[in-house]
Design a protein around this motif. Structure first.
Motif, mmCIF file in Angstrom:
data_model
loop_
_atom_site.group_PDB
_atom_site.id
_atom_site.type_symbol
_atom_site.label_atom_id
_atom_site.label_comp_id
_atom_site.label_asym_id
_atom_site.label_seq_id
_atom_site.Cartn_x
_atom_site.Cartn_y
_atom_site.Cartn_z
ATOM 1 N N SER A 82 -2.122 -4.899 5.108
ATOM 2 C CA SER A 82 -2.134 -3.533 4.582
ATOM 3 C C SER A 82 -0.824 -2.850 4.928
ATOM 4 O O SER A 82 -0.162 -3.192 5.905
ATOM 5 C CB SER A 82 -3.326 -2.735 5.123
ATOM 6 O OG SER A 82 -3.112 -2.368 6.468
ATOM 7 N N CYS A 100 3.911 -10.395 -1.193
ATOM 8 C CA CYS A 100 3.029 -10.093 -0.051
ATOM 9 C C CYS A 100 1.622 -10.536 -0.449
ATOM 10 O O CYS A 100 0.744 -9.730 -0.773
ATOM 11 C CB CYS A 100 3.088 -8.603 0.289
ATOM 12 S SG CYS A 100 4.681 -8.067 0.916
ATOM 13 N N LEU A 103 -1.698 -9.013 1.023
ATOM 14 C CA LEU A 103 -1.842 -7.555 0.974
ATOM 15 C C LEU A 103 -3.100 -7.175 0.198
ATOM 16 O O LEU A 103 -3.255 -7.522 -0.966
ATOM 17 C CB LEU A 103 -0.597 -6.947 0.315
ATOM 18 C CG LEU A 103 -0.308 -5.476 0.530
ATOM 19 C CD1 LEU A 103 -0.108 -5.165 2.010
ATOM 20 C CD2 LEU A 103 0.938 -5.074 -0.241
ATOM 21 N N ALA A 106 -2.785 -0.817 0.005
ATOM 22 C CA ALA A 106 -1.503 -0.111 0.056
ATOM 23 C C ALA A 106 -1.779 1.364 -0.110
ATOM 24 O O ALA A 106 -2.317 1.792 -1.125
ATOM 25 C CB ALA A 106 -0.568 -0.601 -1.046
ATOM 26 N N CYS A 123 1.388 -9.876 -5.566
ATOM 27 C CA CYS A 123 0.445 -9.369 -4.554
ATOM 28 C C CYS A 123 -0.951 -9.578 -5.142
ATOM 29 O O CYS A 123 -1.618 -8.634 -5.558
ATOM 30 C CB CYS A 123 0.711 -7.899 -4.250
ATOM 31 S SG CYS A 123 2.310 -7.591 -3.496
#
Length: 134
Positions: A82, A100, A103, A106, A123
């Motif tokens: 995160s 990422c 992830l 966000a 992502c």
């Protein structure tokens, strides 16, 4: 012999001048964040790709507001889960979080008015509704 001495002297003088003409290093470190000072603000420019877990970007470093996340800053940080961006940030560069893969969250405040292209490319676990709150 005099010519050799003159060339040697010129070489050393040039070397000394080059050393003093290079400005100070522009990148500095705060925890795992690499940043640069841009006048009265801070731009985050790098983060180690080996980092794991949650990241909270500080709102201030050296008493100056963090306002920008540079291009590709977190690119390739495949183990970040995160990211929380403070309200002091107004701009996120191109491919800032590209790759990422882990992830899942966000938090992007309304203060962010510019998000570069490809910012969240690759992502795969990041739900679309968490990329930019309304």
């Amino acid at each position: 012999m005099k010519t050799h001495f003159s060339r040697s002297k010129a070489f050393w003088l040039s070397l000394i001048l080059m050393c003093f003409s290079v400005g100070p290093l522009s990148a500095e470190q705060f925890g795992l964040f690499t940043y640069r000072v841009d006048g009265g603000t801070i731009t985050i420019i790098a983060y180690p790709t080996s980092a794991v877990g949650d990241v909270e970007i500080p709102s201030k470093i050296e008493g100056k507001p963090v306002t920008d996340i540079s291009d590709s800053t977190f690119s390739g940080c495949s183990s970040l889960t995160s990211i929380t961006i403070p309200s002091s940030v107004t701009s996120i560069g191109k491919f800032a979080f590209h790759g990422c893969n882990s992830l899942t969250s966000a938090t992007i405040p309304d203060s962010v008015t510019t998000i570069g292209s490809g910012t969240f490319n690759s992502c795969r676990r990041l739900p679309l509704n968490t990329r930019k709150p309304s």
